[in-house]
Design an enzyme around this catalytic site. Structure first.
Site, PDB file in Angstrom:
ATOM      1  N   THR A  57     -15.284 -15.845  33.567  1.00 17.18           N
ATOM      2  CA  THR A  57     -15.166 -14.552  34.228  1.00 17.18           C
ATOM      3  C   THR A  57     -15.297 -13.426  33.230  1.00 17.18           C
ATOM      4  O   THR A  57     -15.003 -13.576  32.041  1.00 17.18           O
ATOM      5  CB  THR A  57     -13.795 -14.370  34.905  1.00 17.18           C
ATOM      6  OG1 THR A  57     -12.778 -14.435  33.893  1.00 17.18           O
ATOM      7  CG2 THR A  57     -13.548 -15.402  35.974  1.00 17.18           C
ATOM      8  N   ASP A  58     -15.719 -12.258  33.734  1.00 18.81           N
ATOM      9  CA  ASP A  58     -15.372 -11.035  33.038  1.00 18.81           C
ATOM     10  C   ASP A  58     -13.889 -10.807  33.306  1.00 18.81           C
ATOM     11  O   ASP A  58     -13.297 -11.427  34.208  1.00 18.81           O
ATOM     12  CB  ASP A  58     -16.230  -9.870  33.539  1.00 18.81           C
ATOM     13  CG  ASP A  58     -16.336  -8.744  32.521  1.00 18.81           C
ATOM     14  OD1 ASP A  58     -15.453  -8.643  31.643  1.00 18.81           O
ATOM     15  OD2 ASP A  58     -17.287  -7.962  32.600  1.00 18.81           O
ATOM     16  N   TRP A  59     -13.286  -9.928  32.549  1.00 23.79           N
ATOM     17  CA  TRP A  59     -11.831  -9.739  32.648  1.00 23.79           C
ATOM     18  C   TRP A  59     -11.506  -9.052  33.971  1.00 23.79           C
ATOM     19  O   TRP A  59     -11.754  -7.871  34.160  1.00 23.79           O
ATOM     20  CB  TRP A  59     -11.347  -8.934  31.460  1.00 23.79           C
ATOM     21  CG  TRP A  59     -11.014  -9.746  30.255  1.00 23.79           C
ATOM     22  CD1 TRP A  59      -9.839  -9.706  29.555  1.00 23.79           C
ATOM     23  CD2 TRP A  59     -11.826 -10.719  29.582  1.00 23.79           C
ATOM     24  NE1 TRP A  59      -9.883 -10.596  28.498  1.00 23.79           N
ATOM     25  CE2 TRP A  59     -11.084 -11.227  28.495  1.00 23.79           C
ATOM     26  CE3 TRP A  59     -13.117 -11.228  29.815  1.00 23.79           C
ATOM     27  CZ2 TRP A  59     -11.578 -12.212  27.641  1.00 23.79           C
ATOM     28  CZ3 TRP A  59     -13.622 -12.204  28.950  1.00 23.79           C
ATOM     29  CH2 TRP A  59     -12.854 -12.689  27.888  1.00 23.79           C
ATOM     30  N   GLY A  60     -10.970  -9.838  34.899  1.00 21.54           N
ATOM     31  CA  GLY A  60     -10.621  -9.304  36.207  1.00 21.54           C
ATOM     32  C   GLY A  60     -11.658  -9.545  37.277  1.00 21.54           C
ATOM     33  O   GLY A  60     -11.588  -8.942  38.348  1.00 21.54           O
TER      34      GLY A  60
END
Length: 736
Positions: free
Chosen positions: A266-269
């Site tokens: 993932t990207d963060w979030g």
């Protein structure tokens, strides 16, 4: 006596135990001589359910825990893609304030793309990989290969321009260079992250053809040619489903069709649902409940979608353990390639070679856009007093911008470079305008009086022999910065008005724009000299001064088109439904006509076209010839022509070859880039340039077939120095 016997017995026992241990074979997963896939299965078989869950999600802002009981190390990640980011504290976004986490800041990827030099891309990737390895990083979160669709996008400076072929050719060597150090490159952001505005929830609707022809080729090249080990999902949705756990993008295309065997993270979030994350190909969850930039929920790691919620669904039978095992296999495979690879080099950082690479990329990426009356170069001694005006001559442009921020050991500003080149006695500097400190929420005032800055700039300009204005954008919020887009194409902080007043005070004015995006230029007709520069990193000052002085002959080419006005751009032409979207959804109504494909096909003249860039010398192109006239799908066209440096200065020209189809059954762009080569020539030198172009690359994506289609037809190859400057053509015929 008793003590002596006990000691003797202990020594004998230790000797026997050591001998027994020495003779006992290593577990398969620790045995480097075993095939990697066998080691993966062995390690997987030894892990408990809870250990398997732990290994697929973060334990801190930038690490995942590995499996301590089995000696599988933590995975450490760092932001890129222009250098190794500074350290953060364990559980929030505060800088750790270490004294040993500085780096070489390399030019932004727009600059790397502007070099049109894949060899430099390899050296660039290798240099960052060396610094990352020295800093004990296992994954660098880059490079970015999203397509430049709108000049407003806040992260365009992190990407490689508007053309999928250029991005593909530049990303493959970057990945190979980095990963030869045992550090994983992480291609991002997969996919369709072509704007920052509403990035967390915007749903992108785009045709399969545009997806395949424009937005996915660089990712595909990174996977199938570069062998990239990790890919990061994007924040946005595609056809109603978040991209970080998207059935079409990840399961069907990335993993099944392309055969990607690395880690999807993932990207963060960017994760949103346990079931979708489990079923739709997400392997490693990082940074949930954060916006990826400024805020987050502390110590939330066990509550991540792929943590306790996933474990409970497996234990209850709602989700099969086989989904977890497949994710663990991929994370283990990444470990064996990186932190469990005992043969990987140790790395190094801040070396003279790194400095040289940073400077070389900067020099080759700077683009000379206008040079009337030989405004450039400005040789030392040509003028007694040179006025350097503009905040970007002194602003630290490695700071800010979002996750690409860096902490360079040294960042030499353009002003410092000019003083070093021309001598302090010949340079006078004034700020001209001020933007305030970088931040990620709003524009902070600089605290300086605008009128006073302008008046001083006009005075300095009037008294100088020549003026060099260093302006453009910066890494402030709603400029070239993660988290939102620019509001318009104008230069910010009153620069257009300031430029007009400076020109009026001294018409002998040249402009150096530093940005990762196109800007409007209402003053263009009033200046003789214009340079497009970029965020050049540690060696920006020397590189800029070397080009301005003529010590280096500029050879950069624009990796994106610069429109006259925003409405000329394809994303904005169709209104808000196309950008930024309406009611949470945007439709890519420009379809395959992005960048120069749009301007050429719609007959809209750009301010400066894709692939454009001037030199201090001149080049003469010869007639294009092919090795034959008829080809089948499995062949390559061998195209040759002569190129001569017809000027008086050594220089480099990037020759470009575009393809046109005569009678396509579907809409096709007027032309598409299919080959390029950077050629270095001494004054008067002539070289035969040869390029091989696979005939299969002439195919288009047929939505009816769900596959690529190459039609029997006549195709024209255009030898060019930009998308608008054709020097010679050759026509061939394809017969399958």
């Amino acid at each position: 006596m008793k003590h002596t016997l006990v000691t003797l017995f202990s020594v004998m026992l230790l000797t026997l135990t050591s001998r027994s241990l020495a003779q006992e074979p290593l577990p398969v997963y620790l045995d480097d001589s075993q095939p990697v896939e066998a080691r993966i299965e062995d390690a997987l078989s030894r892990m408990t359910l809870k250990e398997k869950i732990a290994i697929i999600h973060a334990q801190s802002k930038f690490s995942a825990p590995g499996c301590p009981r089995l000696g599988i190390p933590e995975l450490w990640l760092s932001d890129g893609p222009h250098g190794v980011r500074m350290e953060f504290v364990w559980d929030d976004w505060n800088h750790a304030d270490w004294t040993n986490d500085s780096c070489t800041a390399y030019p932004a990827l727009t600059c790397l793309a502007a070099t049109f030099n894949p060899d430099l891309a390899f050296r660039y990737g290798n240099a960052i990989g060396q610094e990352a390895r020295y800093r004990k990083k296992d994954i660098i979160l880059g490079p970015g290969v999203n397509i430049y669709r709108t000049p407003l996008s806040g992260r365009n400076f992190e990407y490689m321009g508007e053309d999928p072929y250029l991005s593909s050719r530049m990303v493959v060597p970057y990945v190979k260079g980095m990963q030869q150090n045992g550090v994983a490159a992480c291609l991002k952001h997969f996919a369709l992250n072509n704007q920052e505005k509403n990035r967390d929830n915007i749903n992108v609707e785009v045709s399969d053809r545009a997806l395949r022809e424009i937005y996915l080729p660089a990712f595909k090249a990174g996977v199938q040619e570069g062998g990239v080990w990790a890919i990061m999902g994007s924040y946005n949705k595609f056809r109603g489903q978040y991209c970080s756990h998207n059935e079409i993008l990840i399961n069907q295309i990335l993993k099944k069709e392309w055969g990607f065997d690395g880690v999807m993270l993932t990207d963060w979030g960017s994760a949103h649902d346990t079931d979708e994350a489990a079923r739709n190909g997400l392997d490693l969850e990082m940074g949930s409940w954060t916006n990826g930039l400024t805020w987050g929920v502390s110590s939330a790691y066990d509550n991540y979608y792929l943590a306790q919620p996933f474990l409970k669904k497996i234990e209850s039978g709602e989700l099969p353990e086989s989904l977890l095992d497949e994710k663990v296999r991929r994370v283990l495979r990444l470990c064996f390639r990186t932190n469990m690879n005992r043969n990987r080099p140790y790395g190094c950082k801040l070396t003279p070679e790194h400095t040289e690479i940073a400077r070389r990329v900067a020099e080759e990426g700077i683009v000379l856009l206008k040079n009337e009356n030989h405004f450039f170069p400005i040789a030392p001694g040509r003028y007694q007093k040179i006025a350097v005006i503009g905040e970007n001559a002194v602003k630290r442009l490695s700071e800010g911008g979002g996750s690409s921020e860096l902490k360079p050991q040294k960042e030499i500003s353009p002003l410092e470079g000019m003083i070093e080149k021309y001598g302090r006695e010949h340079i006078v500097f004034t700020l001209g305008y001020a933007s305030g400190a970088p931040n990620y929420s709003n524009e902070l005032p600089s605290g300086l009086d605008v009128d006073s800055l302008v008046q001083e700039a006009v005075k300095v300009a009037r008294e100088a022999d020549v003026v060099l204005f260093f302006g453009g954008l910066n890494k402030n919020f709603q400029q070239d910065c993660e988290g939102d887009d620019r509001r318009n194409m104008d230069l910010p902080f009153g620069q257009n008005e300031l430029i007009e007043r400076i020109i009026k005070a001294n018409p002998n004015t040249g402009i150096i724009l530093i940005s990762g995006n196109a800007v409007s230029m209402p003053w263009l007709s009033k200046v003789d000299g214009l340079i497009q520069s970029w965020y050049l990193g540690s060696q920006g000052g020397p590189a800029t001064a070397n080009v301005i002085s003529g010590e280096v002959n500029p050879s950069g080419k624009l990796p994106f088109s610069i429109p006259v006005k925003l409405e000329d751009n394809s994303a904005h032409y169709f209104g808000e439904e196309s950008y930024p979207g309406v009611n949470g959804t945007q439709y890519y109504k420009d379809d395959i006509l992005v960048g120069y494909r749009w301007y050429d096909t719609r007959k809209i003249k750009p301010q400066f076209p894709f692939g454009y860039g001037l030199s201090y010398t001149t080049f003469r192109y010869g007639k294009a010839r092919t090795d034959k006239k008829n080809y089948t799908a499995n062949e390559s066209v061998k195209l040759t022509f002569t190129l001569k440096n017809s000027g008086a200065k050594a220089g480099a020209e990037t020759v470009q070859v575009y393809m046109s189809q005569k009678k396509p059954s579907v809409l096709r762009p007027v032309k598409e880039l299919k080959a390029f080569k950077k050629v270095y020539l001494q004054p008067g030198e002539e070289q035969v340039v040869e390029l091989e172009i696979p005939v299969q690359s002439f195919a288009f994506y047929d939505e009816g077939l769900g596959d690529w289609k190459l039609e029997n037809d006549k195709y024209t190859l255009h030898v060019a120095s930009s998308s608008r400057k054709i020097h010679s053509t050759a026509t061939i015929e394809v017969n399958n």
